[in-house]
Design a protein around this motif. Structure first.
Motif, PDB file in Angstrom:
ATOM      1  N   SER A 131       0.808  -1.212   0.000  1.00 44.89           N
ATOM      2  CA  SER A 131       0.000   0.000   0.000  1.00 44.89           C
ATOM      3  C   SER A 131       0.844   1.267   0.000  1.00 44.89           C
ATOM      4  O   SER A 131       2.070   1.220   0.087  1.00 44.89           O
ATOM      5  N   ALA A 132       0.125   2.375  -0.092  1.00 47.73           N
ATOM      6  CA  ALA A 132       0.733   3.696   0.048  1.00 47.73           C
ATOM      7  C   ALA A 132       0.133   4.336   1.293  1.00 47.73           C
ATOM      8  O   ALA A 132      -1.023   4.086   1.640  1.00 47.73           O
ATOM      9  N   GLU A 133       0.931   5.141   1.953  1.00 45.73           N
ATOM     10  CA  GLU A 133       0.488   5.750   3.207  1.00 45.73           C
ATOM     11  C   GLU A 133       0.877   7.220   3.235  1.00 45.73           C
ATOM     12  O   GLU A 133       2.005   7.576   2.863  1.00 45.73           O
ATOM     13  N   VAL A 134      -0.052   8.062   3.655  1.00 49.76           N
ATOM     14  CA  VAL A 134       0.263   9.474   3.862  1.00 49.76           C
ATOM     15  C   VAL A 134       1.042   9.549   5.169  1.00 49.76           C
ATOM     16  O   VAL A 134       0.476   9.399   6.249  1.00 49.76           O
ATOM     17  N   ILE A 135       2.333   9.730   5.061  1.00 45.44           N
ATOM     18  CA  ILE A 135       3.217   9.795   6.229  1.00 45.44           C
ATOM     19  C   ILE A 135       3.122  11.180   6.875  1.00 45.44           C
ATOM     20  O   ILE A 135       3.105  11.310   8.090  1.00 45.44           O
ATOM     21  N   LEU A 136       3.073  12.206   6.021  1.00 45.82           N
ATOM     22  CA  LEU A 136       2.973  13.586   6.493  1.00 45.82           C
ATOM     23  C   LEU A 136       1.848  14.265   5.715  1.00 45.82           C
ATOM     24  O   LEU A 136       1.972  14.474   4.509  1.00 45.82           O
ATOM     25  N   PRO A 137       0.739  14.591   6.389  1.00 47.10           N
ATOM     26  CA  PRO A 137      -0.323  15.322   5.698  1.00 47.10           C
ATOM     27  C   PRO A 137       0.211  16.684   5.248  1.00 47.10           C
ATOM     28  O   PRO A 137       1.146  17.212   5.854  1.00 47.10           O
ATOM     29  N   ILE A 138      -0.378  17.245   4.226  1.00 49.52           N
ATOM     30  CA  ILE A 138       0.089  18.539   3.715  1.00 49.52           C
ATOM     31  C   ILE A 138       0.014  19.571   4.832  1.00 49.52           C
ATOM     32  O   ILE A 138      -1.029  19.764   5.454  1.00 49.52           O
ATOM     33  N   THR A 139       1.165  20.224   5.088  1.00 51.33           N
ATOM     34  CA  THR A 139       1.278  21.100   6.257  1.00 51.33           C
ATOM     35  C   THR A 139       2.348  22.175   6.055  1.00 51.33           C
ATOM     36  O   THR A 139       3.189  22.071   5.161  1.00 51.33           O
ATOM     37  N   ARG A 140       2.299  23.167   6.924  1.00 47.69           N
ATOM     38  CA  ARG A 140       3.366  24.166   7.048  1.00 47.69           C
ATOM     39  C   ARG A 140       4.123  23.961   8.365  1.00 47.69           C
ATOM     40  O   ARG A 140       5.080  24.650   8.649  1.00 47.69           O
ATOM     41  N   SER A 141       3.689  23.011   9.171  1.00 49.81           N
ATOM     42  CA  SER A 141       4.188  22.838  10.530  1.00 49.81           C
ATOM     43  C   SER A 141       5.459  21.984  10.600  1.00 49.81           C
ATOM     44  O   SER A 141       5.438  20.797  10.282  1.00 49.81           O
ATOM     45  N   VAL A 142       6.527  22.603  11.056  1.00 48.48           N
ATOM     46  CA  VAL A 142       7.773  21.867  11.272  1.00 48.48           C
ATOM     47  C   VAL A 142       7.588  20.860  12.403  1.00 48.48           C
ATOM     48  O   VAL A 142       8.080  19.730  12.332  1.00 48.48           O
TER      49      VAL A 142
END
Length: 178
Positions: free
Chosen positions: A45-56
């Motif tokens: 599968s594929a997994e969203v590891i980091l949702p789209i963000t500006r947060s460090v």
């Protein structure tokens, strides 16, 4: 970023380089109002590891552990990416996403009999949707199959064969594609 995290050679190096690039981009993102996200594909599968963000801070938390290994479900990675882009555009009409795909292209896992053909059909959807894309080909084997280049052509993406993957190389490519 869409990253091949399969067991092929260099997966850990790819993940480390992308992680460093994401942190650098997020540090600069505040001034430019950019956002960064990451999808990894491996095993089944594929997994969203980091949702789209500006947060460090969120990136540090999400990217602390980046698992690698297993087969290469490239089509799953492309499909998940299309879903994330469609959602982003619904929520932020002015968004102009750029997809950076890092893969050796050696797809060997999907639900069909021909994983390459499935991946190529999904890649064409990026072209049809006019999604700006870059494919960084990390294939290092002596015998090169050239699948990543075919994926780039189907996506109408900028193609880079990258022999030495580093944070600086990826950062240079990303900063010059916007």
């Amino acid at each position: 970023f869409v990253v091949d995290a399969s067991g092929s050679m260099g997966a850990k190096m790819r993940m480390k380089a992308v992680k460093g690039t994401i942190f650098t981009l997020l540090t600069d993102a505040y001034q430019k109002r950019d956002q960064v996200g990451m999808i990894a594909f491996r095993r089944n599968s594929a997994e969203v590891i980091l949702p789209i963000t500006r947060s460090v801070d969120l990136a540090q938390k999400c990217l602390e552990v980046l698992p690698t290994g297993g087969k290469t479900p490239l089509a799953e990675g492309l499909s998940t990416t299309l879903e994330v882009i469609q959602k982003l555009k619904r929520n932020e009409a002015e968004a102009d996403p750029i997809v950076i795909l890092l893969t050796d292209g050696r797809t060997n896992r999907d639900r069909s009999n021909d994983p390459v053909e499935t991946a190529l059909k999904l890649a064409e959807k990026f072209r049809q949707a006019k999604v700006k894309s870059v494919v960084i080909d990390t294939e290092t084997d002596f015998i090169k199959l050239g699948i990543a280049k075919k994926i780039a052509q189907a996506m109408q993406a900028t193609y880079y064969p990258l022999q030495q993957l580093s944070k600086q190389n990826i950062l240079h490519i990303v900063q010059n594609c916007g």
